[in-house]
Motif scaffolding. Structure first.
Motif, short mmCIF file in Angstrom:
data_model
loop_
_atom_site.label_atom_id
_atom_site.label_comp_id
_atom_site.label_asym_id
_atom_site.label_seq_id
_atom_site.Cartn_x
_atom_site.Cartn_y
_atom_site.Cartn_z
N ASN A 71 0.93 -1.36 -0.26
CA ASN A 71 -0.23 -0.10 0.26
C ASN A 71 0.65 1.44 0.03
OD1 ASN A 71 -1.86 -2.17 1.53
ND2 ASN A 71 -2.49 -1.27 0.40
N GLN A 72 0.21 2.28 -1.07
CA GLN A 72 1.05 3.41 -0.81
C GLN A 72 0.26 4.32 -0.17
OE1 GLN A 72 3.44 4.61 -4.16
NE2 GLN A 72 3.60 2.87 -4.53
N LEU A 73 0.79 5.11 1.09
CA LEU A 73 0.20 6.73 1.67
C LEU A 73 0.52 7.89 0.73
CD1 LEU A 73 -2.27 7.45 3.14
CD2 LEU A 73 -0.87 7.26 5.48
N SER A 74 -0.45 9.30 0.91
CA SER A 74 0.35 10.23 0.34
C SER A 74 -0.35 11.15 1.09
CB SER A 74 0.16 10.68 -1.52
OG SER A 74 0.23 12.13 -1.51
N LEU A 75 0.59 11.71 1.55
CA LEU A 75 -0.97 12.81 2.54
C LEU A 75 -0.38 14.13 2.23
CD1 LEU A 75 -0.15 11.34 6.10
CD2 LEU A 75 -2.19 11.54 5.42
N HIS A 111 -4.93 15.71 3.17
CA HIS A 111 -5.58 15.31 1.87
C HIS A 111 -5.03 13.81 1.67
CE1 HIS A 111 -7.75 13.78 -1.60
NE2 HIS A 111 -6.21 13.62 -2.19
N ALA A 112 -5.50 12.86 2.57
CA ALA A 112 -4.88 11.47 2.41
C ALA A 112 -5.56 11.05 0.62
CB ALA A 112 -5.05 11.00 3.86
N LYS A 113 -4.18 10.17 0.30
CA LYS A 113 -5.11 8.93 -0.54
C LYS A 113 -4.20 7.82 -0.60
CE LYS A 113 -3.19 8.85 -6.04
NZ LYS A 113 -2.79 9.06 -6.92
N MET A 114 -4.89 6.04 -0.63
CA MET A 114 -4.33 5.39 -0.55
C MET A 114 -4.03 4.93 -1.70
SD MET A 114 -4.18 2.51 2.67
CE MET A 114 -2.90 3.34 3.00
N THR A 115 -3.63 3.96 -2.13
CA THR A 115 -3.35 2.93 -2.95
C THR A 115 -3.50 2.08 -2.84
OG1 THR A 115 -1.40 2.88 -3.84
CG2 THR A 115 -2.50 4.64 -5.12
N SER A 116 -3.88 1.35 -3.64
CA SER A 116 -4.51 -0.48 -3.12
C SER A 116 -2.72 -1.13 -3.06
CB SER A 116 -4.85 -1.37 -4.20
OG SER A 116 -4.82 -1.31 -5.64
N ARG A 117 -2.85 -2.34 -2.73
CA ARG A 117 -1.29 -3.07 -2.98
C ARG A 117 -0.28 -2.83 -4.00
NH1 ARG A 117 -2.57 -7.97 1.69
NH2 ARG A 117 -3.55 -6.97 3.13
N ASP A 118 -1.09 -3.62 -5.26
CA ASP A 118 -0.73 -3.64 -6.48
C ASP A 118 -0.47 -2.18 -6.82
OD1 ASP A 118 -3.67 -3.00 -6.61
OD2 ASP A 118 -3.26 -4.87 -7.65
N GLY A 119 -0.93 -1.33 -6.80
CA GLY A 119 -1.01 0.45 -7.15
C GLY A 119 -2.04 0.02 -8.23
N ALA A 120 -2.65 -0.46 -8.35
CA ALA A 120 -3.36 -0.27 -9.59
C ALA A 120 -4.57 1.15 -9.33
CB ALA A 120 -4.07 -1.58 -10.01
N SER A 121 -5.21 1.03 -8.02
CA SER A 121 -6.47 1.69 -8.09
C SER A 121 -6.48 1.84 -6.56
CB SER A 121 -7.37 0.75 -7.16
OG SER A 121 -7.64 -0.20 -6.32
N ASP A 122 -7.32 3.38 -6.78
CA ASP A 122 -6.98 4.15 -5.23
C ASP A 122 -8.40 3.92 -4.83
OD1 ASP A 122 -4.85 5.91 -6.43
OD2 ASP A 122 -6.53 7.87 -6.71
N LEU A 123 -7.86 3.58 -3.30
CA LEU A 123 -8.90 3.13 -2.07
C LEU A 123 -9.38 4.04 -1.43
CD1 LEU A 123 -6.61 -0.09 -0.80
CD2 LEU A 123 -8.55 -0.16 -2.47
N LEU A 124 -8.55 5.15 -1.35
CA LEU A 124 -9.37 6.11 -0.84
C LEU A 124 -8.14 7.17 -1.03
CD1 LEU A 124 -10.51 7.27 2.22
CD2 LEU A 124 -8.36 7.59 3.61
N ASN A 125 -9.67 8.70 -1.19
CA ASN A 125 -8.88 10.01 -1.35
C ASN A 125 -9.92 10.77 -0.76
OD1 ASN A 125 -7.51 11.22 -3.45
ND2 ASN A 125 -8.37 9.23 -4.47
N ALA A 126 -9.78 11.65 0.76
CA ALA A 126 -10.19 11.91 1.27
C ALA A 126 -9.17 13.67 1.47
CB ALA A 126 -10.00 11.29 2.06
N ASP A 127 -10.14 14.28 2.12
CA ASP A 127 -9.43 15.58 2.92
C ASP A 127 -10.67 15.59 4.08
OD1 ASP A 127 -9.05 16.80 0.35
OD2 ASP A 127 -10.69 17.66 -0.24
#
Lengths: 237, 175
Positions: free
Chosen positions: B107-111, B124-140
């Motif tokens: 998983n990758q998290l971007s803050l 702002h938080a953004k987290m991707t799936s383990r394979d990086g293929a999709s976003d699991l979370l996009n939140a302010d």
């Protein structure tokens, strides 16, 4: 005369309760059953006991329904583990295994003599090298830096009052490597968490897998469903 | 009579000016305070603890996670008997640049720091799936400095222990 007799019978409250709980002997149970058939008041008391038992059971069931699912799972897990432990304990032989050090000592049995000889040789070597280092000419080369205490009197100012106590040596780190290495980020001390996080979610997109937000007031948890199959698992709280 | 009129006109003018200026000054003061607070925080340090929560064992909360005891003792985590710190990553985010966290799980998290209203940090938080293929979370979201936001991921195994992975996210002002 027996206390708390019910109606015209010699059956007491305690005996009736014991009959209700199935704790009486066969003979006593038959006697109480016959008395219940014969005496209306006793029969009424017996029916009330059943009603009371039902109410208590219903109340407990309602309380159980109020237990959070997570707590229930925790209790269930503990029961599972206790049963598994009991089963394992019963199936395991009661043989006491030797300690790990005992097994290590046994494994190294063929090497004991060479190891002791090597240790003795090392001790002799260390002793000889230590004797060599005692040379005062060599010793001065190994000191990094020693600064005298400011209270140390100058040689010319000796007032003859006798020897002063030796100040404690203060060793400073030499400036041979002036590069300041910042601490690794992972070694930073954890932040002290405030009592209430007070999280406010403004915009949120939980992606294709879905998810949910849980806020207890103390902690806010964003549940992400990375594996859709796990949404139905028992851990989906 | 003329003197009285002049005097009255002055008072009227003064009242009018006061009525117009007072709200302006008040609003200006509030805006200045907010902009000062927002301008004051240009950088934030964020710590993310990846925690493996397992239903097995009796480890409880280890010393490395003691600071999260209050949170991990909530009913949300009652089903878990053992908690393990998988990794801790710290990074700094600014108003211009996001901090990226790459975890063992994949998983990758971007803050990214969005601002500071004086009481809470906006991120702002953004987290991707383990394979990086999709976003699991996009939140302010807004949160008090050092407050914890927990992101619950999927199943994970580390060091022979398996369970669910949680990411405890904390940010604090850093300049």
């Amino acid at each position: 005369m027996m206390r708390d007799q019910i109606g015209a019978t010699d059956i007491s409250d305690e005996m009736l309760a014991a009959y209700f709980d199935g704790e009486l002997s066969d003979a006593d149970a038959e006697r109480v059953a016959a008395a219940i058939d014969a005496d209306a008041e006793l029969r009424g008391e017996f029916e009330q006991l059943g009603l009371l038992g039902g109410l208590v059971q219903h109340g407990l069931a309602r309380k159980a329904n109020q237990v959070p699912q997570a707590r229930f799972e925790q209790i269930w897990d503990e029961i599972d583990r206790a049963i598994a432990n009991d089963a394992r304990t019963a199936s395991e032989p009661k043989e006491i295994s030797p300690s790990i050090w005992g097994r290590v000592w046994a494994a190294f049995k063929p090497l004991r003599v060479p190891a002791i000889a090597a240790a003795a040789a090392a001790a002799v070597t260390v002793y000889v090298v230590g004797q060599d280092d005692s040379d005062p000419n060599k010793a001065s080369d190994t000191v990094v830096e020693v600064t005298p205490s400011p209270s140390t009197p100058e040689p010319g100012n000796d007032d003859g009052a006798g020897p002063q106590p030796m100040p404690a040596p203060v060793t400073k780190i030499a400036d041979a490597n002036p590069v300041v290495v910042p601490p690794e980020p992972s070694e930073l001390a954890p932040m002290e968490v405030p009592d209430a996080s007070g999280v406010e979610i403004h915009n949120i997109d939980l992606g294709g897998g879905g998810g949910r937000i849980s806020n207890t007031g103390t902690v806010t948890v964003l549940y992400l469903d990375e594996e859709p199959a796990q949404a139905d698992s028992e851990r989906s709280l | 009579m003329s003197y009285w009129n002049n005097n009255r006109n002055k008072r009227l003018l003064a009242s009018l000016l006061a009525g117009v200026l007072a709200p302006t000054v008040a609003v200006g003061a509030v805006m200045a305070t907010e902009s000062t607070a927002e301008a004051a925080t240009k950088k934030a340090r964020c710590d993310v603890h990846a925690v493996l929560a397992s239903k097995a064992g009796e480890v409880g909360i280890p010393p490395t996670l003691e600071f999260l005891r209050q949170q991990l003792s909530q009913d949300e985590f009652a089903v878990y008997k053992s908690f393990y710190l998988v990794e801790k990553i710290s990074a700094k985010t600014t108003l211009e640049k996001a901090a990226d966290f790459k975890f063992k799980s994949g998983n990758q998290l971007s803050l990214k720091l969005l601002g500071d209203d004086g009481a809470k940090l906006k991120l702002h938080a953004k987290m991707t799936s383990r394979d990086g293929a999709s976003d699991l979370l996009n939140a302010d979201y807004s949160i008090v400095p050092k407050g914890v936001l927990v992101i619950a991921g999927g199943e994970f195994e580390d060091g022979g222990n398996s369970g669910r992975l949680f990411f405890a996210v904390q940010c604090d002002r850093a300049g």
